[in-house]
Motif scaffolding. Structure first.
Motif, PDB file in Angstrom:
ATOM      1  N   THR A 134       0.851  -1.185   0.000  1.00 42.85           N
ATOM      2  CA  THR A 134       0.000   0.000   0.000  1.00 42.85           C
ATOM      3  C   THR A 134       0.888   1.237   0.000  1.00 42.85           C
ATOM      4  O   THR A 134       1.751   1.384   0.863  1.00 42.85           O
ATOM      5  CB  THR A 134      -0.911   0.016   1.235  1.00 42.85           C
ATOM      6  OG1 THR A 134      -1.752  -1.145   1.192  1.00 42.85           O
ATOM      7  CG2 THR A 134      -1.791   1.258   1.235  1.00 42.85           C
ATOM      8  N   PHE A 135       0.687   2.100  -0.969  1.00 44.35           N
ATOM      9  CA  PHE A 135       1.513   3.291  -1.111  1.00 44.35           C
ATOM     10  C   PHE A 135       0.733   4.545  -0.743  1.00 44.35           C
ATOM     11  O   PHE A 135      -0.426   4.702  -1.112  1.00 44.35           O
ATOM     12  CB  PHE A 135       2.027   3.430  -2.544  1.00 44.35           C
ATOM     13  CG  PHE A 135       2.996   2.352  -2.938  1.00 44.35           C
ATOM     14  CD1 PHE A 135       4.315   2.432  -2.553  1.00 44.35           C
ATOM     15  CD2 PHE A 135       2.572   1.264  -3.670  1.00 44.35           C
ATOM     16  CE1 PHE A 135       5.204   1.441  -2.907  1.00 44.35           C
ATOM     17  CE2 PHE A 135       3.457   0.272  -4.031  1.00 44.35           C
ATOM     18  CZ  PHE A 135       4.777   0.357  -3.646  1.00 44.35           C
ATOM     19  N   ASN A 136       1.390   5.417  -0.019  1.00 44.66           N
ATOM     20  CA  ASN A 136       0.833   6.721   0.299  1.00 44.66           C
ATOM     21  C   ASN A 136       1.395   7.754  -0.665  1.00 44.66           C
ATOM     22  O   ASN A 136       2.545   7.676  -1.077  1.00 44.66           O
ATOM     23  CB  ASN A 136       1.219   7.148   1.726  1.00 44.66           C
ATOM     24  CG  ASN A 136       0.742   6.160   2.751  1.00 44.66           C
ATOM     25  OD1 ASN A 136      -0.367   5.669   2.663  1.00 44.66           O
ATOM     26  ND2 ASN A 136       1.598   5.850   3.714  1.00 44.66           N
ATOM     27  N   GLN A 137       0.560   8.713  -0.988  1.00 42.68           N
ATOM     28  CA  GLN A 137       1.036   9.852  -1.763  1.00 42.68           C
ATOM     29  C   GLN A 137       1.275  10.979  -0.768  1.00 42.68           C
ATOM     30  O   GLN A 137       0.345  11.565  -0.238  1.00 42.68           O
ATOM     31  CB  GLN A 137      -0.009  10.256  -2.797  1.00 42.68           C
ATOM     32  CG  GLN A 137       0.467  11.360  -3.719  1.00 42.68           C
ATOM     33  CD  GLN A 137      -0.671  11.903  -4.544  1.00 42.68           C
ATOM     34  OE1 GLN A 137      -1.592  12.495  -3.990  1.00 42.68           O
ATOM     35  NE2 GLN A 137      -0.620  11.717  -5.829  1.00 42.68           N
ATOM     36  N   ASN A 138       2.529  11.247  -0.459  1.00 43.66           N
ATOM     37  CA  ASN A 138       2.893  12.229   0.559  1.00 43.66           C
ATOM     38  C   ASN A 138       3.056  13.611  -0.069  1.00 43.66           C
ATOM     39  O   ASN A 138       3.905  13.802  -0.925  1.00 43.66           O
ATOM     40  CB  ASN A 138       4.187  11.838   1.254  1.00 43.66           C
ATOM     41  CG  ASN A 138       4.081  10.486   1.914  1.00 43.66           C
ATOM     42  OD1 ASN A 138       2.987  10.003   2.171  1.00 43.66           O
ATOM     43  ND2 ASN A 138       5.208   9.860   2.179  1.00 43.66           N
ATOM     44  N   VAL A 139       2.240  14.541   0.379  1.00 49.00           N
ATOM     45  CA  VAL A 139       2.320  15.907  -0.115  1.00 49.00           C
ATOM     46  C   VAL A 139       3.079  16.748   0.908  1.00 49.00           C
ATOM     47  O   VAL A 139       2.679  16.835   2.061  1.00 49.00           O
ATOM     48  CB  VAL A 139       0.914  16.495  -0.352  1.00 49.00           C
ATOM     49  CG1 VAL A 139       1.025  17.943  -0.830  1.00 49.00           C
ATOM     50  CG2 VAL A 139       0.146  15.652  -1.360  1.00 49.00           C
ATOM     51  N   ILE A 140       4.189  17.329   0.483  1.00 49.47           N
ATOM     52  CA  ILE A 140       5.015  18.155   1.355  1.00 49.47           C
ATOM     53  C   ILE A 140       4.814  19.615   0.967  1.00 49.47           C
ATOM     54  O   ILE A 140       4.945  19.984  -0.202  1.00 49.47           O
ATOM     55  CB  ILE A 140       6.496  17.757   1.260  1.00 49.47           C
ATOM     56  CG1 ILE A 140       6.672  16.317   1.772  1.00 49.47           C
ATOM     57  CG2 ILE A 140       7.372  18.715   2.049  1.00 49.47           C
ATOM     58  CD1 ILE A 140       8.092  15.819   1.714  1.00 49.47           C
ATOM     59  N   ASP A 141       4.450  20.421   1.948  1.00 52.82           N
ATOM     60  CA  ASP A 141       4.175  21.835   1.695  1.00 52.82           C
ATOM     61  C   ASP A 141       5.405  22.547   1.141  1.00 52.82           C
ATOM     62  O   ASP A 141       6.548  22.146   1.373  1.00 52.82           O
ATOM     63  CB  ASP A 141       3.754  22.538   2.991  1.00 52.82           C
ATOM     64  CG  ASP A 141       2.410  22.041   3.494  1.00 52.82           C
ATOM     65  OD1 ASP A 141       1.606  21.574   2.667  1.00 52.82           O
ATOM     66  OD2 ASP A 141       2.168  22.123   4.707  1.00 52.82           O
ATOM     67  N   GLY A 142       5.151  23.644   0.448  1.00 49.29           N
ATOM     68  CA  GLY A 142       6.237  24.486  -0.023  1.00 49.29           C
ATOM     69  C   GLY A 142       6.964  25.142   1.142  1.00 49.29           C
ATOM     70  O   GLY A 142       6.492  25.141   2.277  1.00 49.29           O
ATOM     71  N   SER A 143       8.126  25.679   0.873  1.00 56.37           N
ATOM     72  CA  SER A 143       8.931  26.276   1.944  1.00 56.37           C
ATOM     73  C   SER A 143       9.659  27.513   1.443  1.00 56.37           C
ATOM     74  O   SER A 143       9.831  27.709   0.245  1.00 56.37           O
ATOM     75  CB  SER A 143       9.949  25.260   2.481  1.00 56.37           C
ATOM     76  OG  SER A 143      10.808  24.820   1.437  1.00 56.37           O
ATOM     77  N   VAL A 144      10.070  28.331   2.406  1.00 59.10           N
ATOM     78  CA  VAL A 144      10.843  29.544   2.125  1.00 59.10           C
ATOM     79  C   VAL A 144      12.114  29.482   2.958  1.00 59.10           C
ATOM     80  O   VAL A 144      12.063  29.314   4.168  1.00 59.10           O
ATOM     81  CB  VAL A 144      10.038  30.814   2.485  1.00 59.10           C
ATOM     82  CG1 VAL A 144      10.889  32.059   2.282  1.00 59.10           C
ATOM     83  CG2 VAL A 144       8.766  30.894   1.659  1.00 59.10           C
ATOM     84  N   ASN A 145      13.251  29.567   2.305  1.00 58.80           N
ATOM     85  CA  ASN A 145      14.541  29.504   2.980  1.00 58.80           C
ATOM     86  C   ASN A 145      15.238  30.863   2.845  1.00 58.80           C
ATOM     87  O   ASN A 145      15.576  31.286   1.744  1.00 58.80           O
ATOM     88  CB  ASN A 145      15.401  28.399   2.364  1.00 58.80           C
ATOM     89  CG  ASN A 145      16.708  28.193   3.108  1.00 58.80           C
ATOM     90  OD1 ASN A 145      17.018  28.904   4.059  1.00 58.80           O
ATOM     91  ND2 ASN A 145      17.486  27.215   2.675  1.00 58.80           N
ATOM     92  N   VAL A 146      15.422  31.547   3.960  1.00 62.62           N
ATOM     93  CA  VAL A 146      16.085  32.859   3.973  1.00 62.62           C
ATOM     94  C   VAL A 146      17.518  32.674   4.457  1.00 62.62           C
ATOM     95  O   VAL A 146      17.756  31.981   5.458  1.00 62.62           O
ATOM     96  CB  VAL A 146      15.336  33.847   4.902  1.00 62.62           C
ATOM     97  CG1 VAL A 146      16.075  35.174   4.993  1.00 62.62           C
ATOM     98  CG2 VAL A 146      13.911  34.057   4.414  1.00 62.62           C
ATOM     99  N   GLY A 147      18.461  33.261   3.750  1.00 61.96           N
ATOM    100  CA  GLY A 147      19.863  33.096   4.134  1.00 61.96           C
ATOM    101  C   GLY A 147      20.704  34.318   3.824  1.00 61.96           C
ATOM    102  O   GLY A 147      20.238  35.280   3.203  1.00 61.96           O
ATOM    103  N   PHE A 148      21.960  34.276   4.269  1.00 65.88           N
ATOM    104  CA  PHE A 148      22.907  35.350   3.996  1.00 65.88           C
ATOM    105  C   PHE A 148      24.316  34.771   3.946  1.00 65.88           C
ATOM    106  O   PHE A 148      24.573  33.659   4.414  1.00 65.88           O
ATOM    107  CB  PHE A 148      22.835  36.448   5.069  1.00 65.88           C
ATOM    108  CG  PHE A 148      23.433  36.032   6.394  1.00 65.88           C
ATOM    109  CD1 PHE A 148      24.786  36.234   6.660  1.00 65.88           C
ATOM    110  CD2 PHE A 148      22.645  35.426   7.365  1.00 65.88           C
ATOM    111  CE1 PHE A 148      25.335  35.834   7.866  1.00 65.88           C
ATOM    112  CE2 PHE A 148      23.190  35.034   8.575  1.00 65.88           C
ATOM    113  CZ  PHE A 148      24.544  35.242   8.834  1.00 65.88           C
ATOM    114  N   GLU A 149      25.213  35.543   3.382  1.00 63.35           N
ATOM    115  CA  GLU A 149      26.626  35.151   3.358  1.00 63.35           C
ATOM    116  C   GLU A 149      27.483  36.408   3.318  1.00 63.35           C
ATOM    117  O   GLU A 149      27.161  37.365   2.609  1.00 63.35           O
ATOM    118  CB  GLU A 149      26.926  34.280   2.140  1.00 63.35           C
ATOM    119  CG  GLU A 149      28.362  33.786   2.091  1.00 63.35           C
ATOM    120  CD  GLU A 149      28.603  32.854   0.919  1.00 63.35           C
ATOM    121  OE1 GLU A 149      29.304  33.275  -0.026  1.00 63.35           O
ATOM    122  OE2 GLU A 149      28.078  31.716   0.941  1.00 63.35           O
TER     123      GLU A 149
END
Length: 193
Positions: A134-149
């Motif tokens: 039995t397979f699940n269809q896993n929906v992963i929400d979008g994301s926002v990654n804030v960074g600096f260098e």
């Protein structure tokens, strides 16, 4: 001060006779592989803006439309939607470089994605059965990654840098069941020998 803008806009259509779909069996590296024909339409845009002396803005985005079908069973469409390919990605970076100093800060956005899995999940969606599993269809929400260098080049052989990533502390998954680091800061030295 002169402002300059460069743009790159393109689109494409990829057809794969055998697109491998990796299905997680558990939270380790165990998985099964199913294959099907894949059609991927994409459109992308990127732009670079020179805003002033040493200051620039870089923006990019991509849209994906994916269709994968089973060679043997067209009723498995839900399973084959679990490619993990996001519908859209986008990022933007403001960069400053002058002399020995360079700084940049920005954001990377990753759209909602669907993965296939043979186990329970926090993101469980539609369910299909295949080969007694039995397979699940896993929906992963979008994301926002804030960074600096930030970088400081002492000379051509020695530099110091500091990098911050996932500053909003989001729960980000680049791949199914493999979480991205939480908020993290890295400080280091670059040495060329």
């Amino acid at each position: 001060t002169t402002s300059v803008a460069d743009f790159d806009i393109h689109a494409g259509y990829d057809m794969h006779d055998e697109y491998n779909l990796f299905v997680n069996m558990d939270k380790t590296s165990r998985f099964v592989v199913y294959g099907g024909k894949a059609k991927i339409f994409y459109a992308a845009v990127s732009s670079d803006f020179v805003l002033g002396d040493g200051l620039s803005l870089k923006l990019s985005g991509r849209y994906n439309s994916v269709e994968v079908q089973s060679e043997t069973d067209n009723n498995l469409r839900k399973l084959y939607e679990g490619t993990g390919i996001p519908q859209f990605t986008a990022d933007g970076w403001l960069e400053y470089a002058k002399g020995k100093i360079s700084l940049k800060a920005g954001v990377q956005m990753l759209g909602e994605r669907t993965f296939a899995s043979a186990m329970e999940s926090d993101y469980m969606g539609s369910i299909v059965s295949l080969d007694g599993l039995t397979f699940n269809q896993n929906v992963i929400d979008g994301s926002v990654n804030v960074g600096f260098e930030g970088r400081y080049e002492v000379n051509e052989n020695l530099g110091i840098f500091v990098r911050g990533d996932n500053l909003l502390g989001q729960k980000i998954y680049l791949y199914n069941y493999y979480p991205y680091l939480g908020t993290n800061i890295l400080i280091g030295v670059r040495v060329n020998l």
